[in-house]
Every structure is written in C-alpha cells, then in structure tokens.
Scaffold this active site. Structure first.
Site, PDB file in Angstrom:
ATOM      1  N   CYS A   1       1.079  -1.236   0.077  1.00 17.12           N
ATOM      2  CA  CYS A   1      -0.265  -0.061  -0.159  1.00 17.12           C
ATOM      3  C   CYS A   1       1.113   1.783  -0.180  1.00 17.12           C
ATOM      4  CB  CYS A   1      -0.827   0.166   1.085  1.00 17.12           C
ATOM      5  SG  CYS A   1      -1.806  -1.498   1.635  1.00 17.12           S
TER       6      CYS A   1
ATOM      7  N   HIS B   1      -2.780   6.724   4.617  1.00 18.53           N
ATOM      8  CA  HIS B   1      -3.005   5.075   3.686  1.00 18.53           C
ATOM      9  C   HIS B   1      -3.777   4.457   4.401  1.00 18.53           C
ATOM     10  CE1 HIS B   1      -3.432   1.131   2.796  1.00 18.53           C
ATOM     11  NE2 HIS B   1      -2.499   0.152   3.139  1.00 18.53           N
TER      12      HIS B   1
ATOM     13  N   ASN C   1      -9.082  -1.560   2.948  1.00 21.76           N
ATOM     14  CA  ASN C   1      -7.891  -0.549   2.624  1.00 21.76           C
ATOM     15  C   ASN C   1      -7.955  -0.838   0.451  1.00 21.76           C
ATOM     16  OD1 ASN C   1      -5.296  -0.639   1.665  1.00 21.76           O
ATOM     17  ND2 ASN C   1      -5.347  -2.219   3.611  1.00 21.76           N
TER      18      ASN C   1
HETATM   19  N1  ACO Z   1     -15.605 -11.207  12.183  1.00 21.57           N
HETATM   20  C1  ACO Z   1     -15.331 -11.847  13.219  1.00 21.57           C
HETATM   21  N2  ACO Z   1     -14.660 -11.619  13.891  1.00 21.57           N
HETATM   22  C2  ACO Z   1     -12.971 -12.572  13.209  1.00 21.57           C
HETATM   23  C3  ACO Z   1     -12.711 -11.761  12.151  1.00 21.57           C
HETATM   24  C4  ACO Z   1     -14.178 -11.381  11.148  1.00 21.57           C
HETATM   25  N3  ACO Z   1     -13.636 -10.731  10.120  1.00 21.57           N
HETATM   26  N4  ACO Z   1     -11.613 -11.758  11.818  1.00 21.57           N
HETATM   27  C5  ACO Z   1     -10.568 -11.796  12.650  1.00 21.57           C
HETATM   28  N5  ACO Z   1     -12.279 -12.755  13.958  1.00 21.57           N
HETATM   29  C6  ACO Z   1     -11.576 -12.889  15.100  1.00 21.57           C
HETATM   30  C7  ACO Z   1     -10.387 -13.816  15.352  1.00 21.57           C
HETATM   31  O1  ACO Z   1     -10.474 -15.523  15.111  1.00 21.57           O
HETATM   32  C8  ACO Z   1      -9.997 -13.640  16.746  1.00 21.57           C
HETATM   33  O2  ACO Z   1     -10.616 -14.777  17.071  1.00 21.57           O
HETATM   34  P1  ACO Z   1      -9.929 -15.495  18.396  1.00 21.57           P
HETATM   35  O3  ACO Z   1      -9.198 -14.409  19.778  1.00 21.57           O
HETATM   36  O4  ACO Z   1     -11.229 -16.332  18.572  1.00 21.57           O
HETATM   37  O5  ACO Z   1      -8.542 -16.100  17.500  1.00 21.57           O
HETATM   38  C9  ACO Z   1     -10.686 -12.533  17.221  1.00 21.57           C
HETATM   39  O6  ACO Z   1     -11.400 -11.902  16.140  1.00 21.57           O
HETATM   40  C10 ACO Z   1      -9.887 -11.336  17.559  1.00 21.57           C
HETATM   41  O7  ACO Z   1      -9.215 -10.752  16.580  1.00 21.57           O
HETATM   42  P2  ACO Z   1      -7.385 -10.309  16.643  1.00 21.57           P
HETATM   43  O8  ACO Z   1      -6.524 -10.148  15.848  1.00 21.57           O
HETATM   44  O9  ACO Z   1      -7.613 -10.201  18.279  1.00 21.57           O
HETATM   45  O10 ACO Z   1      -8.330  -9.143  16.796  1.00 21.57           O
HETATM   46  P3  ACO Z   1      -7.760  -7.212  16.728  1.00 21.57           P
HETATM   47  O11 ACO Z   1      -7.846  -6.570  17.525  1.00 21.57           O
HETATM   48  O12 ACO Z   1      -6.205  -7.217  16.215  1.00 21.57           O
HETATM   49  O13 ACO Z   1      -8.095  -6.247  15.291  1.00 21.57           O
HETATM   50  C11 ACO Z   1      -7.095  -7.189  13.011  1.00 21.57           C
HETATM   51  C12 ACO Z   1      -7.634  -7.268  13.264  1.00 21.57           C
HETATM   52  C13 ACO Z   1      -8.568  -6.196  12.516  1.00 21.57           C
HETATM   53  C14 ACO Z   1      -6.804  -7.568  11.184  1.00 21.57           C
HETATM   54  C15 ACO Z   1      -6.700  -5.745  13.157  1.00 21.57           C
HETATM   55  O14 ACO Z   1      -4.916  -6.215  13.379  1.00 21.57           O
HETATM   56  C16 ACO Z   1      -5.228  -4.405  12.051  1.00 21.57           C
HETATM   57  O15 ACO Z   1      -6.308  -3.838  11.469  1.00 21.57           O
HETATM   58  N6  ACO Z   1      -4.192  -4.777  11.643  1.00 21.57           N
HETATM   59  C17 ACO Z   1      -3.361  -4.466  10.481  1.00 21.57           C
HETATM   60  C18 ACO Z   1      -4.192  -4.726   9.152  1.00 21.57           C
HETATM   61  C19 ACO Z   1      -4.444  -4.119   8.093  1.00 21.57           C
HETATM   62  O16 ACO Z   1      -3.452  -3.545   8.308  1.00 21.57           O
HETATM   63  N7  ACO Z   1      -3.623  -4.404   7.556  1.00 21.57           N
HETATM   64  C20 ACO Z   1      -2.590  -3.983   6.330  1.00 21.57           C
HETATM   65  C21 ACO Z   1      -3.302  -4.725   4.976  1.00 21.57           C
HETATM   66  S1  ACO Z   1      -1.957  -4.693   3.375  1.00 21.57           S
HETATM   67  C22 ACO Z   1      -1.817  -2.860   3.591  1.00 21.57           C
HETATM   68  O17 ACO Z   1      -2.404  -2.243   3.766  1.00 21.57           O
HETATM   69  C23 ACO Z   1      -0.777  -2.477   3.216  1.00 21.57           C
END
Ligand code: ACO
Length: 335
Positions: free
Chosen positions: A122, A262, A292
C-alpha cells in the site's frame, strides 16, 4: 501564490488528479454470507462499513486506465503530453508484462517508457510519487503516476481475518513542472526487509508455484498477515515518516493543514493521529466507505479531500503510507 523559483521555473508537483471507483458497493452484512463475521465486528475493529468490488468484466488495467483518463482530464492534458508512466500495484493484470504496458497501449500515449512498481504494497503510490518527482527533476519528464488494486479477485474470500478489510479502486496523478502545480516539497521512504513475512500476497511465484495441491488447499490465493504486528509497524512507520518529511521540508507538524494517510484501518489512523498530536479534522478518513484499497488508497483519499473542499490554496498536505515489505513513504505537498 507565486511559487516560481529563483530561476523563474515553476515547481514540480501534481498537475492533475483522478480516480476510478468500481460501481458495486459491498456491505459488511454481505460478508456475513461468505464468512463467520458481523457488521458490528468489522466496524468495531476496522471502521470499515462498505467497499467497492470490481465487476467480473473488469481487470486491473481497466481500473488504472479509467483513473489515468480522469487525471489527464483534471489537468487538461492530452495523452501525447505524457512522457513516462509508473504504475504501483500488487494485483497486476498478469505476472508479466507489467500492467503499465497495457495501460500505455490503451491510453494512446505512444511508445513512451512505462513500468510497474510492484510488490511495495500500500506504500506503492507514495513511493511512485517520489520516483516521478526525481524523473521530472532529472529529465524534465511529465509523468503519469497510477496506484491501482483489484485485490478482491486475488484474496481468499473464505479467510475472515483478511477478506473483510479490502476493496478495489484506482487513483492517478500527472506529475511534472508547471504553473499551478501542487508542489512536492519533500519526500521520504524506507524499507525493513526483515519484516517481509508479516504481510504478503502469496499467489504464485518461484518459492510457492501454483500447483493442484495448493489450489485444492485454497493456497493459490493466500494473503498472509500478522494483523497485530502490521498494526504496530503501521502506526510506528507512518508516524515516523510523517515527522521525517516535515523536518526535511524545514516546517513543523503544526504547519500541516491536513494529513492524508493510507486508509488501512480506522484504529491505525486514530493511533497515528494521537502519536502526531493531530485533532480529528486534520486527518482525512474515508476507510469507512472504501476499505483498504492498497496502492489506490492515498490518491483516492487525496482526491476526495480536495473534492469535498477540505484543502485550500497554500495548504500543506502530508501523504503517509505503509505496505508489505515492510515499506513506508511520506510526501509533503503545498497546494
Ligand atoms: N469477523 C469476526 N471475527 C474475526 C474476524 C472477522 N472478520 N477476523 C478475525 N476475527 C476474530 C479472530 O479470529 C480472533 O478470534 P479468537 O480470539 O477466537 O482467535 C478475534 O477476532 C480477535 O482477533 P484479533 O487479531 O485480536 O483482532 P484485532 O483487534 O487485532 O483486529 C485486525 C484484527 C482488524 C486485522 C487488526 O489486527 C488490524 O487492523 N491489523 C492491521 C491490518 C492491516 O492494516 N493490514 C494491512 C493490509 S495491507 C496494507 O495495508 C499494506
């Protein structure tokens, strides 16, 4: 404002800006039909409410071409006015040749050089702006810079950890020297290759070629992400790059009217704002509408901020981005 330099030259900067957003809007509730998720979970953890999904008949080059034409029209340019194309994407038309070649042919710009900046996630568009500025400075080129992503076709629609985060879009800018240019005052970029495993799109390649076995396991469309580590790195790197670029330009964060980051996740954007001491109205956010969109995210956000009248002549606007690599980049603009 007269921005000509001591030799009477106009500044190098953005001379036109355009976007393309696919028509189809997908809600969080629709995701519940594909994976075990809910609108509440997605909104609470990401801030995302809807995203755009490209039509079945559309490919990456279609999205890029539409944004490129919009940017040319915005700056009142003809295709013949463009000297070079740099296109940032992680979701190309095909593996080779690059998407820029397809765009070049269809845009009717002649046999000008063109190339992709692939794999920088990104951060791609902001990195490409920096490259375009250097090319304009060194060769006087008028560059077409494109950020495009059709990621919904290459991600795994059964992986709830990642699929709900993304959307398709394209953004483009004409960059060069000219009157009325949105001046690029400074740029910075960096990479930490030791973090290459925390985020990636493993859809083939020599390390993991697509085989029947991998297809059977659904691993031919494999977006790998350590969400928490990406979150930490994103906040750290986008904040640090922002401070670095204002310092390079010899201004302070207080001078910046608007930060256009971003758009990955609302919580990441709030954390960056808190770290930089920015009030809500100084950080542009549209992740709720588009999710995103990878390399398209920053140009789409910049275009929308300008379109809704949030940017005034003379404003300093800071672009900051992170992406797989782990890459980061920031650019300071003066409108
Ligand atoms: N719906 C419901 N539950 C979900 C989902 C979903 N879509 N996705 C994950 N969960 C669950 C997980 O399985 C986990 O369950 P568990 O506790 O039973 O294992 C629970 O939700 C909590 O998961 P966490 O990883 O603790 O959630 P977190 O608060 O960290 O949020 C997220 C997850 C949104 C992915 C966050 O970590 C985040 O935004 N990270 C950065 C993501 C990002 O920007 N990526 C970049 C993409 S590419 C780019 O931009 C270059």
């Amino acid at each position: 404002m007269d921005t000509q330099d001591a030799r009477g030259r106009h500044p190098i900067g953005l001379l036109g800006l355009g976007v393309y957003l696919p028509e189809r809007v997908m809600t969080n509730d629709e995701w519940s039909e594909h994976v075990d998720t809910s609108d509440e979970w997605i909104v609470a953890r990401t801030g995302i409410r809807t995203r755009r999904i490209a039509g079945d008949e559309e490919s990456t080059a279609d999205l890029a071409l539409a944004a490129a034409r919009a940017a040319l029209a915005d700056g009142a340019f003809e295709p013949a006015d463009i000297d070079e194309i740099v296109l940032a994407t992680d979701t190309p038309e095909v593996f080779a040749p690059d998407t820029a070649a397809y765009v070049q042919a269809r845009l009717g710009v002649g046999n000008i050089p063109c190339y992709d900046l692939a794999g920088s996630g990104c951060a791609g568009f902001v990195l490409a702006l920096d490259i375009a500025r250097s090319r304009a400075l060194a060769n006087g080129r008028r560059m077409l810079v494109i950020g495009v992503e059709l990621i919904t076709r290459l991600m795994n629609w059964k992986d709830r950890n990642t699929c709900v985060l993304f959307g398709d879009a394209a953004g483009a800018a004409v960059v060069g020297r000219g009157p009325g240019a949105v001046e690029i005052l400074a740029a910075t970029a960096g990479t930490d290759g030791t973090k290459s495993d925390i985020l990636g799109l493993e859809t083939g390649g020599t390390r993991q070629p697509v085989t029947m076995e991998r297809v059977r396991q659904g691993l031919h469309k494999n977006l790998v992400m350590d969400g928490r580590e990406v979150f930490r790195q994103a906040v750290h790197r986008m904040s640090a790059a922002s401070l670095e670029v204002v310092s390079t330009a010899g201004v302070s964060m207080d001078d910046v009217a608007l930060v256009v980051p971003h758009q990955a996740n609302l919580r990441i954007l709030n954390a960056v704002a808190a770290r930089l001491g920015l009030s809500d109205e100084r950080v542009f956010i549209n992740v709720q509408k588009y999710g995103n969109t990878g390399s398209a995210s920053v140009p789409v956000a910049l275009w929308e901020a300008r379109d809704v009248g949030l940017i005034k002549p003379g404003d300093l606007v800071l672009l900051t981005a992170f992406g797989a690599g782990f890459h980061w980049a920031a650019v300071l603009l003066r409108f």
